[in-house]
Design a protein around this motif. Structure first.
Motif, PDB file in Angstrom:
ATOM      1  N   ASP A  90       7.461 -16.977  11.191  1.00  0.00           N
ATOM      2  CA  ASP A  90       7.720 -17.540   9.865  1.00  0.00           C
ATOM      3  C   ASP A  90       7.079 -16.722   8.750  1.00  0.00           C
ATOM      4  O   ASP A  90       7.646 -16.605   7.661  1.00  0.00           O
ATOM      5  N   ARG A  91       5.896 -16.161   9.016  1.00  0.00           N
ATOM      6  CA  ARG A  91       5.128 -15.484   7.968  1.00  0.00           C
ATOM      7  C   ARG A  91       4.230 -14.445   8.616  1.00  0.00           C
ATOM      8  O   ARG A  91       3.598 -14.715   9.647  1.00  0.00           O
ATOM      9  N   CYS A  92       4.173 -13.254   8.038  1.00  0.00           N
ATOM     10  CA  CYS A  92       3.339 -12.211   8.628  1.00  0.00           C
ATOM     11  C   CYS A  92       3.090 -11.100   7.618  1.00  0.00           C
ATOM     12  O   CYS A  92       3.668 -11.063   6.527  1.00  0.00           O
ATOM     13  N   VAL A  93       2.237 -10.158   7.997  1.00  0.00           N
ATOM     14  CA  VAL A  93       2.030  -8.929   7.238  1.00  0.00           C
ATOM     15  C   VAL A  93       3.265  -8.051   7.413  1.00  0.00           C
ATOM     16  O   VAL A  93       3.841  -7.971   8.508  1.00  0.00           O
ATOM     17  N   VAL A  94       3.678  -7.392   6.332  1.00  0.00           N
ATOM     18  CA  VAL A  94       4.855  -6.522   6.367  1.00  0.00           C
ATOM     19  C   VAL A  94       4.428  -5.109   5.987  1.00  0.00           C
ATOM     20  O   VAL A  94       3.722  -4.908   4.991  1.00  0.00           O
ATOM     21  N   VAL A  95       4.866  -4.145   6.789  1.00  0.00           N
ATOM     22  CA  VAL A  95       4.566  -2.730   6.574  1.00  0.00           C
ATOM     23  C   VAL A  95       5.857  -2.006   6.228  1.00  0.00           C
ATOM     24  O   VAL A  95       6.902  -2.279   6.820  1.00  0.00           O
ATOM     25  N   GLY A  96       5.796  -1.085   5.270  1.00  0.00           N
ATOM     26  CA  GLY A  96       6.962  -0.267   4.942  1.00  0.00           C
ATOM     27  C   GLY A  96       6.574   1.190   4.843  1.00  0.00           C
ATOM     28  O   GLY A  96       5.464   1.518   4.403  1.00  0.00           O
ATOM     29  N   VAL A 115       5.813 -13.454   3.540  1.00  0.00           N
ATOM     30  CA  VAL A 115       4.995 -12.238   3.543  1.00  0.00           C
ATOM     31  C   VAL A 115       3.554 -12.583   3.189  1.00  0.00           C
ATOM     32  O   VAL A 115       3.257 -12.992   2.065  1.00  0.00           O
ATOM     33  N   SER A 116       2.648 -12.392   4.133  1.00  0.00           N
ATOM     34  CA  SER A 116       1.236 -12.704   3.889  1.00  0.00           C
ATOM     35  C   SER A 116       0.457 -11.496   3.396  1.00  0.00           C
ATOM     36  O   SER A 116      -0.637 -11.643   2.831  1.00  0.00           O
ATOM     37  N   GLY A 117       0.987 -10.304   3.585  1.00  0.00           N
ATOM     38  CA  GLY A 117       0.332  -9.085   3.128  1.00  0.00           C
ATOM     39  C   GLY A 117       1.303  -7.928   3.195  1.00  0.00           C
ATOM     40  O   GLY A 117       2.285  -7.971   3.945  1.00  0.00           O
ATOM     41  N   LEU A 118       1.033  -6.881   2.395  1.00  0.00           N
ATOM     42  CA  LEU A 118       1.909  -5.704   2.336  1.00  0.00           C
ATOM     43  C   LEU A 118       1.111  -4.427   2.542  1.00  0.00           C
ATOM     44  O   LEU A 118       0.081  -4.225   1.887  1.00  0.00           O
ATOM     45  N   LEU A 119       1.605  -3.571   3.417  1.00  0.00           N
ATOM     46  CA  LEU A 119       1.088  -2.204   3.518  1.00  0.00           C
ATOM     47  C   LEU A 119       2.246  -1.265   3.242  1.00  0.00           C
ATOM     48  O   LEU A 119       3.223  -1.241   4.000  1.00  0.00           O
ATOM     49  N   LEU A 120       2.150  -0.522   2.146  1.00  0.00           N
ATOM     50  CA  LEU A 120       3.223   0.371   1.711  1.00  0.00           C
ATOM     51  C   LEU A 120       2.757   1.806   1.874  1.00  0.00           C
ATOM     52  O   LEU A 120       1.807   2.238   1.220  1.00  0.00           O
ATOM     53  N   ALA A 121       3.414   2.549   2.761  1.00  0.00           N
ATOM     54  CA  ALA A 121       2.974   3.897   3.106  1.00  0.00           C
ATOM     55  C   ALA A 121       3.999   4.939   2.683  1.00  0.00           C
ATOM     56  O   ALA A 121       5.171   4.862   3.058  1.00  0.00           O
ATOM     57  N   ALA A 122       3.559   5.900   1.887  1.00  0.00           N
ATOM     58  CA  ALA A 122       4.375   7.059   1.523  1.00  0.00           C
ATOM     59  C   ALA A 122       5.767   6.668   1.042  1.00  0.00           C
ATOM     60  O   ALA A 122       6.773   7.152   1.543  1.00  0.00           O
ATOM     61  N   GLY A 123       5.806   5.805   0.049  1.00  0.00           N
ATOM     62  CA  GLY A 123       7.088   5.381  -0.495  1.00  0.00           C
ATOM     63  C   GLY A 123       6.920   4.741  -1.856  1.00  0.00           C
ATOM     64  O   GLY A 123       5.801   4.440  -2.278  1.00  0.00           O
ATOM     65  N   VAL A 124       8.025   4.550  -2.537  1.00  0.00           N
ATOM     66  CA  VAL A 124       8.026   3.908  -3.857  1.00  0.00           C
ATOM     67  C   VAL A 124       8.988   2.721  -3.814  1.00  0.00           C
ATOM     68  O   VAL A 124       9.992   2.765  -3.114  1.00  0.00           O
ATOM     69  N   PRO A 125       8.683   1.654  -4.552  1.00  0.00           N
ATOM     70  CA  PRO A 125       9.513   0.439  -4.485  1.00  0.00           C
ATOM     71  C   PRO A 125      10.738   0.506  -5.391  1.00  0.00           C
ATOM     72  O   PRO A 125      10.918  -0.310  -6.297  1.00  0.00           O
ATOM     73  N   GLY A 126      11.590   1.482  -5.167  1.00  0.00           N
ATOM     74  CA  GLY A 126      12.795   1.637  -5.969  1.00  0.00           C
ATOM     75  C   GLY A 126      12.939   3.048  -6.497  1.00  0.00           C
ATOM     76  O   GLY A 126      12.011   3.850  -6.429  1.00  0.00           O
ATOM     77  N   ASP A 127      14.146   3.364  -7.018  1.00  0.00           N
ATOM     78  CA  ASP A 127      14.457   4.705  -7.496  1.00  0.00           C
ATOM     79  C   ASP A 127      14.106   5.727  -6.416  1.00  0.00           C
ATOM     80  O   ASP A 127      13.277   6.616  -6.611  1.00  0.00           O
ATOM     81  N   LEU A 128      14.761   5.587  -5.283  1.00  0.00           N
ATOM     82  CA  LEU A 128      14.458   6.371  -4.090  1.00  0.00           C
ATOM     83  C   LEU A 128      14.430   7.866  -4.342  1.00  0.00           C
ATOM     84  O   LEU A 128      13.515   8.577  -3.903  1.00  0.00           O
ATOM     85  N   PHE A 129      15.404   8.383  -5.073  1.00  0.00           N
ATOM     86  CA  PHE A 129      15.497   9.824  -5.282  1.00  0.00           C
ATOM     87  C   PHE A 129      14.635  10.302  -6.447  1.00  0.00           C
ATOM     88  O   PHE A 129      14.395  11.498  -6.587  1.00  0.00           O
TER      89      PHE A 129
END
Length: 305
Positions: A90-96, A115-129
């Motif tokens: 139902d709910r967990c940490v999310v990694v991207g 989503v109980s927590g976020l780990l964002l690695a080597a990426g941006v949240p939008g405007d991919l290019f």
């Protein structure tokens, strides 16, 4: 690591995968078309977490949707929810990682209860290019034009690209050459790189680029609505995702932790222990925050007449 099939909301058959390690469940939103071997430390029994993930539509055993336009950010977020539902989580940490950062961030914005927590690695949240070649100081409009133009050229030459890349041997020598190309750095274990490269090179490259271009017009997300603990890991020499943009995206969040690592875009391969350590710290932070929220709810319920 074990693979299994599940269905997306639109009926598309997806190939999921999961580890059987002890620990809390963590949803991994993968880089575009990447494989579990790209996360060597998370596949180990001592990773401390149970990883849930999937392969993007039309890659690595996941079917292409009947409607070929169903490869938008909405569809990837829907697939992430389908993975959680199939696992009964139902709910967990999310990694991207990489393009998966967009999916993880959007999931947290649309479904904060999941989503109980976020780990964002080597990426941006939008405007991919827009993040491509940012470390070289090239103006954003120019580098975005170059990146999209290059992707369209690869798509047009798809059969030729397949003919070449499908014949490249994925060996320690190939890995060593790639690690000295500047696109990737020498920090990773060559055996791990070769394992990840072997499956990655087998893509249908016309479809792979089609997946990427389907995300080209997604604007950069405003993450100020995210209230869970967040960790951002950025590669200082990342040619794909501008580390400055990655860090700036969470600058206004009260619970954000940022760390710039001396790696390329392939941070999970080049700094696997950093991934495990930071994920462990994030899980601990989430546990404290969740406990505090539960205590507040308990106190509030006792005060009600």
């Amino acid at each position: 690591m074990r693979e299994h099939d599940l269905l997306g909301a639109d009926g598309t058959r997806l190939r999921g995968w999961h580890t059987e390690s002890d620990g809390p469940a963590v949803l991994l939103c993968p880089g575009l078309g990447t494989v579990p071997e790209a996360w060597p430390a998370l596949l180990l029994p001592g990773s401390g977490v149970r990883v849930l993930s999937w392969y993007h539509r039309g890659t690595m055993g996941s079917a292409r949707p009947d409607d070929p336009s169903r490869i938008t950010l909405d569809d990837h977020v829907s697939d992430a929810l389908a993975v959680l539902a199939a696992a009964g989580v139902d709910r967990c940490v999310v990694v991207g990682w990489s393009a998966g950062v967009m999916v993880a961030a959007e999931l947290a914005l649309r479904h904060p209860e999941r989503v109980s927590g976020l780990l964002l690695a080597a990426g941006v949240p939008g405007d991919l290019f827009g993040g491509v070649l940012g470390v070289l100081g090239i103006p954003a409009a120019v580098r975005r034009y170059l990146a999209i133009g290059g992707a369209r050229a690869v798509r047009a030459a798809g059969p030729l690209v397949d003919a070449v890349l499908h014949r490249v041997p994925a060996t320690r020598l190939t890995a060593a050459v790639l690690q000295r190309s500047g696109f990737m750095l020498p920090g990773a274990d060559p055996d791990d790189v070769a394992k990840a490269l072997r499956r990655f090179l087998a893509h249908d490259w016309r479809w792979y680029v089609t997946l990427a271009l389907a995300l080209a017009d997604v604007p950069e997300a405003d993450l100020t609505g995210v209230t869970c603990p967040v960790t951002v890991l950025a590669g200082r020499y990342d040619l794909v995702a501008d580390p400055k943009r990655a860090v700036a995206a969470v600058a206004g969040l009260p619970q954000a932790r940022t760390r710039v690592v001396p790696t390329s875009h392939f941070l999970p391969l080049e700094a696997p222990q950093v991934i495990v350590d930071e994920l462990g710290l994030l899980v601990d932070r989430v546990r404290v925050v969740e406990r505090a929220r539960a205590d507040v709810l308990t106190r509030d319920s006792r005060r009600r007449p």
